[in-house]
Design a protein around this motif. Structure first.
Motif, PDB file in Angstrom:
ATOM      1  N   ARG A   2      69.386  50.181  36.476  1.00 10.69           N
ATOM      2  CA  ARG A   2      69.362  50.465  37.798  1.00 10.69           C
ATOM      3  C   ARG A   2      70.116  49.389  38.512  1.00 10.69           C
ATOM      4  O   ARG A   2      70.003  48.188  38.269  1.00 10.69           O
ATOM      5  CB  ARG A   2      67.921  50.753  38.128  1.00 10.69           C
ATOM      6  CG  ARG A   2      66.917  49.535  38.318  1.00 10.69           C
ATOM      7  CD  ARG A   2      65.927  49.455  39.256  1.00 10.69           C
ATOM      8  NE  ARG A   2      65.056  48.333  38.972  1.00 10.69           N
ATOM      9  CZ  ARG A   2      65.055  47.285  39.657  1.00 10.69           C
ATOM     10  NH1 ARG A   2      66.100  46.951  40.163  1.00 10.69           N
ATOM     11  NH2 ARG A   2      64.079  46.534  39.381  1.00 10.69           N
ATOM     12  N   PRO A   3      70.228  49.863  39.686  1.00 13.25           N
ATOM     13  CA  PRO A   3      70.948  48.875  40.920  1.00 13.25           C
ATOM     14  C   PRO A   3      69.872  47.884  41.278  1.00 13.25           C
ATOM     15  O   PRO A   3      68.776  47.993  41.050  1.00 13.25           O
ATOM     16  CB  PRO A   3      71.515  49.700  41.968  1.00 13.25           C
ATOM     17  CG  PRO A   3      70.878  51.018  41.632  1.00 13.25           C
ATOM     18  CD  PRO A   3      70.129  51.346  40.443  1.00 13.25           C
ATOM     19  N   PHE A   4      70.312  46.689  41.659  1.00 15.45           N
ATOM     20  CA  PHE A   4      69.347  45.647  42.357  1.00 15.45           C
ATOM     21  C   PHE A   4      68.494  46.352  43.462  1.00 15.45           C
ATOM     22  O   PHE A   4      69.000  47.464  44.265  1.00 15.45           O
ATOM     23  CB  PHE A   4      70.216  44.556  42.666  1.00 15.45           C
ATOM     24  CG  PHE A   4      70.547  43.462  42.038  1.00 15.45           C
ATOM     25  CD1 PHE A   4      69.362  42.801  41.283  1.00 15.45           C
ATOM     26  CD2 PHE A   4      71.847  43.221  41.630  1.00 15.45           C
ATOM     27  CE1 PHE A   4      69.686  41.782  40.424  1.00 15.45           C
ATOM     28  CE2 PHE A   4      72.113  42.297  40.585  1.00 15.45           C
ATOM     29  CZ  PHE A   4      71.140  41.611  40.026  1.00 15.45           C
ATOM     30  N   SER A   5      67.327  46.151  43.443  1.00 10.19           N
ATOM     31  CA  SER A   5      66.503  46.657  44.620  1.00 10.19           C
ATOM     32  C   SER A   5      66.844  45.879  46.130  1.00 10.19           C
ATOM     33  O   SER A   5      67.522  44.782  45.803  1.00 10.19           O
ATOM     34  CB  SER A   5      64.954  46.416  44.075  1.00 10.19           C
ATOM     35  OG  SER A   5      64.680  45.203  44.152  1.00 10.19           O
ATOM     36  N   ASP A   6      66.258  46.227  47.017  1.00  9.66           N
ATOM     37  CA  ASP A   6      66.638  45.597  48.363  1.00  9.66           C
ATOM     38  C   ASP A   6      66.084  44.118  48.027  1.00  9.66           C
ATOM     39  O   ASP A   6      66.793  43.370  48.899  1.00  9.66           O
ATOM     40  CB  ASP A   6      65.947  46.023  49.467  1.00  9.66           C
ATOM     41  CG  ASP A   6      66.857  47.510  49.813  1.00  9.66           C
ATOM     42  OD1 ASP A   6      67.742  47.560  49.190  1.00  9.66           O
ATOM     43  OD2 ASP A   6      66.058  48.598  50.484  1.00  9.66           O
ATOM     44  N   GLU A   7      64.948  43.974  47.475  1.00  8.94           N
ATOM     45  CA  GLU A   7      64.470  42.703  47.345  1.00  8.94           C
ATOM     46  C   GLU A   7      64.932  41.855  46.518  1.00  8.94           C
ATOM     47  O   GLU A   7      65.320  40.670  46.850  1.00  8.94           O
ATOM     48  CB  GLU A   7      62.747  42.874  46.870  1.00  8.94           C
ATOM     49  CG  GLU A   7      61.949  41.726  46.470  1.00  8.94           C
ATOM     50  CD  GLU A   7      61.493  40.784  47.915  1.00  8.94           C
ATOM     51  OE1 GLU A   7      61.935  41.530  49.158  1.00  8.94           O
ATOM     52  OE2 GLU A   7      61.352  39.740  47.773  1.00  8.94           O
ATOM     53  N   GLU A   8      65.655  42.243  45.436  1.00  8.32           N
ATOM     54  CA  GLU A   8      66.190  41.586  44.795  1.00  8.32           C
ATOM     55  C   GLU A   8      67.500  41.066  45.361  1.00  8.32           C
ATOM     56  O   GLU A   8      68.102  40.005  44.977  1.00  8.32           O
ATOM     57  CB  GLU A   8      66.589  42.157  43.167  1.00  8.32           C
ATOM     58  CG  GLU A   8      65.383  42.223  42.350  1.00  8.32           C
ATOM     59  CD  GLU A   8      65.363  43.637  41.338  1.00  8.32           C
ATOM     60  OE1 GLU A   8      64.644  43.513  40.611  1.00  8.32           O
ATOM     61  OE2 GLU A   8      66.439  44.294  41.638  1.00  8.32           O
ATOM     62  N   LEU A   9      68.189  41.885  46.086  1.00  7.50           N
ATOM     63  CA  LEU A   9      69.381  41.792  46.869  1.00  7.50           C
ATOM     64  C   LEU A   9      69.118  40.501  47.633  1.00  7.50           C
ATOM     65  O   LEU A   9      69.853  39.604  47.980  1.00  7.50           O
ATOM     66  CB  LEU A   9      69.989  42.591  47.435  1.00  7.50           C
ATOM     67  CG  LEU A   9      70.626  43.953  46.625  1.00  7.50           C
ATOM     68  CD1 LEU A   9      71.241  45.172  47.650  1.00  7.50           C
ATOM     69  CD2 LEU A   9      71.876  43.253  46.227  1.00  7.50           C
ATOM     70  N   ARG A  10      67.783  40.763  48.602  1.00  6.35           N
ATOM     71  CA  ARG A  10      67.376  39.797  49.638  1.00  6.35           C
ATOM     72  C   ARG A  10      67.438  38.375  48.978  1.00  6.35           C
ATOM     73  O   ARG A  10      67.900  37.160  49.457  1.00  6.35           O
ATOM     74  CB  ARG A  10      66.252  40.346  50.153  1.00  6.35           C
ATOM     75  CG  ARG A  10      66.036  39.739  51.488  1.00  6.35           C
ATOM     76  CD  ARG A  10      64.883  40.291  52.132  1.00  6.35           C
ATOM     77  NE  ARG A  10      63.644  40.073  51.384  1.00  6.35           N
ATOM     78  CZ  ARG A  10      63.093  38.519  51.091  1.00  6.35           C
ATOM     79  NH1 ARG A  10      63.522  37.583  51.726  1.00  6.35           N
ATOM     80  NH2 ARG A  10      61.978  38.746  50.568  1.00  6.35           N
ATOM     81  N   THR A  11      66.875  38.195  47.841  1.00 11.11           N
ATOM     82  CA  THR A  11      66.627  36.881  47.030  1.00 11.11           C
ATOM     83  C   THR A  11      67.681  36.497  46.450  1.00 11.11           C
ATOM     84  O   THR A  11      67.533  35.578  45.380  1.00 11.11           O
ATOM     85  CB  THR A  11      65.152  37.031  46.159  1.00 11.11           C
ATOM     86  OG1 THR A  11      65.485  37.863  45.627  1.00 11.11           O
ATOM     87  CG2 THR A  11      64.083  37.326  47.264  1.00 11.11           C
ATOM     88  N   ASN A  12      68.799  37.150  46.214  1.00 10.74           N
ATOM     89  CA  ASN A  12      69.941  36.750  45.565  1.00 10.74           C
ATOM     90  C   ASN A  12      69.670  36.660  43.948  1.00 10.74           C
ATOM     91  O   ASN A  12      70.203  35.736  43.117  1.00 10.74           O
ATOM     92  CB  ASN A  12      70.654  35.616  45.854  1.00 10.74           C
ATOM     93  CG  ASN A  12      71.559  35.793  47.165  1.00 10.74           C
ATOM     94  OD1 ASN A  12      72.015  36.965  47.157  1.00 10.74           O
ATOM     95  ND2 ASN A  12      71.635  34.889  48.019  1.00 10.74           N
ATOM     96  N   ALA A  13      68.827  37.544  43.413  1.00 16.47           N
ATOM     97  CA  ALA A  13      68.327  37.469  42.000  1.00 16.47           C
ATOM     98  C   ALA A  13      69.584  37.582  41.048  1.00 16.47           C
ATOM     99  O   ALA A  13      70.632  38.372  41.199  1.00 16.47           O
ATOM    100  CB  ALA A  13      67.602  38.721  41.660  1.00 16.47           C
ATOM    101  N   PRO A  14      69.539  36.471  40.181  1.00 18.79           N
ATOM    102  CA  PRO A  14      70.811  36.675  39.302  1.00 18.79           C
ATOM    103  C   PRO A  14      70.865  37.832  38.439  1.00 18.79           C
ATOM    104  O   PRO A  14      69.841  38.395  37.894  1.00 18.79           O
ATOM    105  CB  PRO A  14      70.678  35.360  38.298  1.00 18.79           C
ATOM    106  CG  PRO A  14      69.464  34.569  39.059  1.00 18.79           C
ATOM    107  CD  PRO A  14      68.934  35.396  39.930  1.00 18.79           C
TER     108      PRO A  14
END
Ligand code: ADP
Length: 361
Positions: free
Chosen positions: A20-32
């Motif tokens: 799946r694509p990054f979730s908004d939260e993962e994008l916000r926290t720059n999850a690797p």
């Protein structure tokens, strides 16, 4: 007259991976991002130092339609030819199993010409393909559907007509729907509602009803949807005339299974039959893993009988059936352990070589 299409078919298990694509939260926290997929070699790698896994097909950040057209159309075609097929969504909670199977739209909201919205998942697309094909043929047919949920080894009929109340549900849970052998290698659920349907829109209405019931039951009985499996089955009978003028009845069944979150069994649980903690054991998911292992390793005994899910799907794993497992993963580092677990599971399932003589034990 033949009760089954005579054509002999090779059997296989197809395994797809969907990231799946990054979730908004993962994008916000720059999850690797730790999952990388090479669609040409069909290799999946997880972080730099872990060996790749080869999977049949890989889809990352894809469109619902691409996945359906490439992977599911041929399966539905098999069902219409008179074979049993099962599509599983397997993966950690939050990785897109429901998105894959149902999609994000209201299922019944099709456009003026009956076209589906782009977000529609496998189930509405399969229903549409089935009815488009049947309505375009000059043959008699009948279509029946069932929809059930398995939670803690108890079956709830999602199409049962009675009013849903806490009392009714608790009563129902006491009187579990029993399973019976059908004498043809499969099982029947006694008392399960079988709805005869004549159009795709009737199925969409039933799906809405079943899903609403599932959500209400979840709230009323404090269930966790991540621990339950849903099984939607469509059985199709088609009466055809052979060129010799004989009557041929083809009977095919499509099982669409949204499995409990794979975090309900651990990596070692899936592999060795040990659960991470007693509280996390999900018997059906665990047994499905064992059945797959036993098939892969060509063991003489396949433990179909050890859980309700594997009993229900006995005629759809191994033998002369087609099975498609859509494994779903997250690209993010915080899901790494579960992603590896899902990849292990998918990789082992891919190696199942169906041997009809060992499947009916
Ligand atoms: P699961 O059923 O595995 O618990 P969901 O299907 O509920 O997971 O998906 C979790 C979230 O991720 C949802 O908001 C969903 O819309 C989103 N999502 C999952 N897969 C995709 C995808 N391939 N493309 C876009 N969004 C997705």
């Amino acid at each position: 007259m033949s009760g089954r299409h005579e054509k002999e078919k090779g059997v296989n298990v197809q395994v797809l991976l969907r990231c799946r694509p990054f979730s908004d939260e993962e994008l916000r926290t720059n999850a690797p991002q730790v999952v990388s997929c090479n669609e040409y070699s069909r290799e999946v790698s997880v972080s730099q130092n872990i060996a790749g896994k080869h999977i049949d097909r890989i889809f990352t950040f894809d469109k619902q339609r691409d996945l359906y057209d490439q992977a599911v159309i041929p399966i539905v075609h098999e069902v219409l030819e008179g074979f049993n097929c099962t599509i599983f969504a397997y993966g950690q909670t939050g990785t897109g199993k429901t998105y894959t199977m149902e999609g994000e739209c209201k299922r019944s909201k099709s456009g003026p010409k009956g076209e589906l919205p782009p977000e529609a998942g496998v189930i509405p697309r399969a229903v549409k393909q089935i009815f488009d094909t049947l309505e375009g043929q000059n043959a008699e047919y009948s279509v029946k559907v069932t929809f059930l949920e398995l939670y803690n080894e108890e079956i709830t009929d999602l199409l049962a007509p009675e009013e849903l109340s806490r009392v009714a549900l608790e009563e129902k849970q006491k009187k579990q729907l029993p399973l019976m052998e059908d004498g043809k290698g499969g099982v029947l659920v006694r008392g399960l509602e079988e709805e005869i349907v004549t159009s795709a829109s009737e199925i969409f209405t039933l799906l809405e009803r079943g899903s609403a019931k599932r959500r209400t039951a979840e709230t009323l009985l404090n269930k966790q949807s991540s621990r339950s499996h849903s099984l939607f089955s469509i059985t199709i009978h088609i009466k055809e005339a052979t060129p010799e003028g004989e009557e041929l009845i083809k009977c095919g069944k499509l099982n669409l299974v949204d499995l409990a979150g794979s975090e309900n069994i651990s990596r070692s649980g899936a592999r060795e039959g040990r659960a991470r903690e007693a509280g996390e054991i999900n018997k059906s998911l665990l047994t499905l893993g064992r059945v797959i292992n036993a098939l892969v390793e060509h063991l003489g005994h396949i433990p179909y009988r050890d859980s309700k899910l594997t009993r229900l799907l006995r005629d759809s794993l191994g033998g002369r059936t087609k099975t498609c497992i859509i494994a779903t993963v997250s690209p993010a580092v915080h899901c790494l352990e579960e992603t590896l677990s899902t990849l292990d599971y998918a990789h082992r399932a891919k190696n199942i070589k169906n041997k009809p003589e060992i499947n009916q034990k």
